[in-house]
Design an enzyme around this catalytic site. Structure first.
Site, short mmCIF file in Angstrom:
data_model
loop_
_atom_site.label_atom_id
_atom_site.label_comp_id
_atom_site.label_asym_id
_atom_site.label_seq_id
_atom_site.Cartn_x
_atom_site.Cartn_y
_atom_site.Cartn_z
N GLU A 97 0.67 -1.04 0.07
CA GLU A 97 -0.31 -0.55 0.19
C GLU A 97 0.25 1.10 0.15
OE1 GLU A 97 -3.11 -0.35 3.03
OE2 GLU A 97 -4.05 -1.75 2.77
N HIS A 134 -8.04 1.34 1.90
CA HIS A 134 -8.01 1.02 3.86
C HIS A 134 -8.97 1.77 4.12
CE1 HIS A 134 -4.69 -0.99 6.31
NE2 HIS A 134 -6.85 -0.98 6.98
#
Length: 527
Positions: free
Chosen positions: A262, A280
């Site tokens: 990420e 997220h």
């Protein structure tokens, strides 16, 4: 008396600052600074309240000459160098349960979005199409939802799913039959879950035990047409394999809020059929942000003003008088809990913590918390000595703390026994020289060892030449052995080898060790 000073360095609900002030702290809210600017400023503060943007590195901690506590408003503390903070004597706190409902609701939303292909239908409709016949969804009512992880968040998902008449099955090594009945789920093994579930949702941390739990092999075991949701941690799913099975149609859909890397800007899953993703967002609701901000302010203020310790990741809940005497026992207790947690097979149903000799004269609660923290760390990456008892209770573990006044072979002794579906398993340890923790017994075999770093546990038949074979294998793999620790039940019977090494042992080497003559079990350990 000078008031403690707190810096809030990330955007946070304004009521957090109010709580600090009401509880006797001076507070500054200064967000968006560079690491250099924060390093120049941090020396003036006793407390630092953060979310995910501020990176508390070793360099920041070196400049934090007065810092006593770091509070993370949220679960993850990847942005805090906890070993460096511990070395500086800085307490690191988080708020592990403040966003449970929010994350659970996100998972439920993903299930519905997958079932009715809502994102793609929305995109095409807004593009001027009317693709009414292109989207044939499925009902969730009557479908089987498989939970991988049935802890705090997983149990909330179960309750929400049952509300829309889904049947819920769950795989969780810590889920007891009693707890399963309480939350209304059927406890199953992983293979059974994979074969039966119409929807699978993950609610487990990323640990050595759970990493890649939905591997290519396990994904291939899933039911044709399954839909998979992950709002827990990246790295639990083999993303490339998931993409291949989406292409083939074996998996009917997948929804991910988290990725192995990420920000995820080049995932192999992008563009796959019926794939949904969010950046997220699991904890991103107004209510969750308020909850964690208020909780971290309350915890930090209590510590700075009154010395209370709550949800600390690097220290137990201890008074100033108890800490020096208990410190070596805490280390021993956590190591024993970690050892039995890594080695005990089957679902755990109970845990007994026995103290005798000098250990019997000490407070049992901190020692119990340390054992549970070591045990539960195999299954939760947010556990600490404060919330470990809560997590154990939540999973229905029967926890007993037993104090013996008898005198044994050692001046002081801790014994940890877990009950499993395969019977009781017990380990014991003592202190050498009052402050050096040592393992002295493992599953009925007497063995003396320091539990530290990377280790390898081997059960084998007691036969000539075995030590040479395992030594040669590790040597050829370039793995340096630090110490050898040997024990056996009887001559020619079952023997135990516990050795420390200088680096993690690759899975390929573990498989080669399993194939050696006379070997029954090989298990890498980490402390």
């Amino acid at each position: 008396m000078t008031k403690p000073k707190v810096l809030i360095s990330d955007k946070m609900d304004p009521n957090a600052a109010r709580i600090f002030e009401e509880r006797g702290c001076d507070v500054d809210v200064i967000t968006g600074e560079t690491p250099e600017e924060l390093a120049a400023r941090i020396g003036d503060y006793d407390g630092l309240a953060i979310r995910s943007s501020t990176k508390v590195t070793a360099a920041i901690l070196d400049a934090a000459t007065n810092l006593k506590v770091i509070g993370r408003a949220g679960i993850g503390v990847d942005n805090v160098d906890i070993p460096a903070a511990s070395a500086k004597g800085v307490v690191v706190m988080n708020t592990p349960f403040g966003n449970s409902i929010t994350t659970a609701e996100h998972a439920i939303a993903m299930i519905f979005a997958l079932a009715r292909q809502i994102p793609e239908a929305n995109t095409r409709t807004q593009a001027g199409e009317w693709p009414k016949n292109a989207f044939m969804g499925v009902e969730v009512t009557g479908k089987t939802l498989g939970l991988i992880g049935a802890g705090n968040i997983g149990s909330i998902v179960a309750a929400r799913a049952q509300g829309v008449r889904m049947k819920v099955i769950a795989y969780d090594p810590f889920l007891t039959p009693e707890r399963a009945v309480e939350i209304g789920v059927e406890k199953v093994n992983l293979d059974d879950l994979l074969a039966r579930a119409d929807f699978i949702t993950l609610h487990t941390p990323l640990t050595d035990e759970t990493r890649n739990i939905l591997s290519r092999e396990n994904l291939a075991k899933t039911k044709q047409g399954v839909r998979i949701v992950n709002c827990a941690r990246g790295g639990l799913i083999d993303e490339e394999a998931l993409g291949d099975l989406l292409d083939s149609g074996h998996i009917a859909g997948a929804a991910l809020d988290v990725f192995k890397t990420e920000p995820a800007k080049g995932s192999p899953l992008f563009g796959k059929p019926n794939f949904i993703c969010t950046p997220h967002l699991g904890a991103s609701t107004t209510e969750a942000q308020v909850n964690v901000a208020l909780q971290v302010a309350e915890q930090m203020a209590d510590y700075l003003v009154n010395g209370g310790v709550t949800n600390a990741l690097n220290m137990p809940s201890l008074s100033a008088e108890e800490a020096p005497k208990l410190k070596p026992y805490m280390k021993l207790a956590e190591s024993l809990g970690s050892l039995v947690g890594q080695l005990a097979h089957g679902n755990l149903t109970s845990i007994a913590i026995e103290r005798e000799g000098a250990a019997a004269e000490l407070s049992g609660k901190p020692i119990e918390g340390a054992v549970l923290a070591g045990l539960m760390r195999q299954y939760s990456d947010t556990v600490n000595m404060v919330n470990a008892p809560f997590l154990a209770k939540e999973r229905g573990l029967d926890v007993r703390s037993i104090r013996h006044q008898r005198e044994g072979a050692y001046n002081t002794l801790l014994r940890v026994t877990v009950g499993t579906e395969n019977g009781d398993r017990s380990v014991a340890g003592t202190l050498f020289g009052s402050d050096a923790p040592r393992l002295v017994e493992i599953f009925g075999v007497r063995i003396e060892a320091e539990l530290t770093g990377h280790m390898l546990y081997i059960v084998n038949e007691d036969a000539p030449g075995f030590i040479g074979r395992i030594g040669s294998l590790l040597g050829e793999a370039g793995i340096n052995i630090g110490t050898f620790h040997l024990g056996r039940r009887e001559t020619g019977g079952e023997a135990v080898l516990l050795l420390s090494v200088d680096q993690p042992i690759p899975e390929s080497v573990v498989k080669q060790a399993c194939a050696l003559q006379d070997v029954k079990l090989v298990k890498p350990l980490a402390f």
